[in-house]
Design a protein around this motif. Structure first.
Motif, PDB file in Angstrom:
ATOM      1  N   SER A  58       0.839  -1.199   0.000  1.00 49.27           N
ATOM      2  CA  SER A  58       0.000   0.000   0.000  1.00 49.27           C
ATOM      3  C   SER A  58       0.873   1.246   0.000  1.00 49.27           C
ATOM      4  N   GLU A  60       0.496   5.328   0.799  1.00 48.89           N
ATOM      5  CA  GLU A  60      -0.369   6.349   1.364  1.00 48.89           C
ATOM      6  C   GLU A  60       0.431   7.608   1.663  1.00 48.89           C
ATOM      7  N   TRP A 237     -10.162  -3.205   2.526  1.00 46.46           N
ATOM      8  CA  TRP A 237      -8.770  -2.803   2.727  1.00 46.46           C
ATOM      9  C   TRP A 237      -7.846  -3.618   1.826  1.00 46.46           C
ATOM     10  N   THR A 243      -6.086   3.080   3.494  1.00 50.23           N
ATOM     11  CA  THR A 243      -6.975   3.195   4.650  1.00 50.23           C
ATOM     12  C   THR A 243      -7.859   4.436   4.582  1.00 50.23           C
ATOM     13  N   LEU A 246     -11.343   3.729   3.400  1.00 46.42           N
ATOM     14  CA  LEU A 246     -12.234   2.955   4.263  1.00 46.42           C
ATOM     15  C   LEU A 246     -13.222   3.829   5.018  1.00 46.42           C
TER      16      LEU A 246
END
Length: 257
Positions: A58, A60, A237, A243, A246
């Motif tokens: 991931s 971010e 997820w 995140t 979500l």
């Protein structure tokens, strides 16, 4: 006099007619499906723990300044060694925890299917009780058929706002959360209606069975919503790899509630 006596006897005969429960093949197939999902999720969790799982990375935006995650890949954006505010960073998804969550959710849905089938197998009661329960079910169905379109109208409006402000990813999570909450509410209400006449009948026969049936009927809605929320969040997820998206899942479920 004879006609009145015959009518009274017919009514008494009708009252003692007991309607047996039914076996739900759908619930039985769902038990098998969720058991398979639980076994597969546990297997994937074990494989991931041993380092043989599917790599999911991931990326971010960091909101703090600190060291890069120790469980992250060595290749970070811009070859950075630390997390900087408003800068991108990468990390491996906690797949063991995600697969464990999916296994727990599947186990919960298996239990819901078992409780539903056990409840449906109970005696429905006399024909008069079944007729009353059918009228209640018709009223509940009318209420749901008129309420759900209104909820969907508000969901479409809120979904447009979510798409404009956050994009497709958050909108997908928003729709998933709302859909799972709607399914949980619909199935939970139907289970409660179906268990009403059965519980009323069992209460006059066996107190222990009535308590057990009441726990089964009440647990269906609560356990269903919890399992769908846990499994849905873990699945989103794993799919979204972000995140921040979500928040749409929680917003959709909360909006329906």
């Amino acid at each position: 006099m004879e006609e009145a006596a015959d009518a009274a006897e017919a009514r008494n005969t009708e009252e003692v007619v007991i309607v047996e429960g039914v076996f739900s093949w759908f619930a039985a197939w769902m038990m098998m499906l969720w058991l398979v999902v639980c076994i597969c999720s546990i297997t994937m969790a074990i494989m991931t723990f041993q380092g043989d799982g599917i790599e999911r990375i991931s990326e971010e935006i960091s909101f703090v300044m600190q060291q890069s995650p120790p469980y992250g890949p060595p290749e970070q954006p811009a070859l950075a060694n630390t997390r900087e505010i408003n800068e991108a960073f990468r990390y491996h998804l906690p797949q063991v925890a995600l697969f464990y969550s999916m296994a727990a959710a599947a186990l919960g849905l298996f239990t819901v299917s078992f409780f539903a089938n056990s409840m449906l197998l109970e005696t429905q009661g006399t024909t008069r009780a079944v007729d009353i329960n059918m009228l209640i079910a018709e009223g509940v169905q009318t209420y749901m058929s008129r309420t759900f379109p209104v909820i969907l109208l508000f969901l479409v409006s809120a979904g447009g706002y979510v798409y404009v402000t956050s994009g497709w990813g958050t909108l997908t999570c928003f729709g998933a959360g709302a859909s799972l909450n709607l399914a949980s509410a619909w199935l939970g209400i139907r289970a409660g209606v179906q268990g009403t006449s059965r519980l009323a009948t069992v209460m006059g026969e066996n107190l222990r069975r009535s308590v057990q049936l009441g726990m089964y009927t009440g647990a269906i809605g609560g356990l269903l919503s919890t399992s769908l929320a846990l499994g849905g969040m873990a699945g989103m997820w794993f799919w979204a790899l972000d995140t921040s998206l979500l928040s749409g899942f929680g917003s959709g479920a909360r909006f329906v509630s």
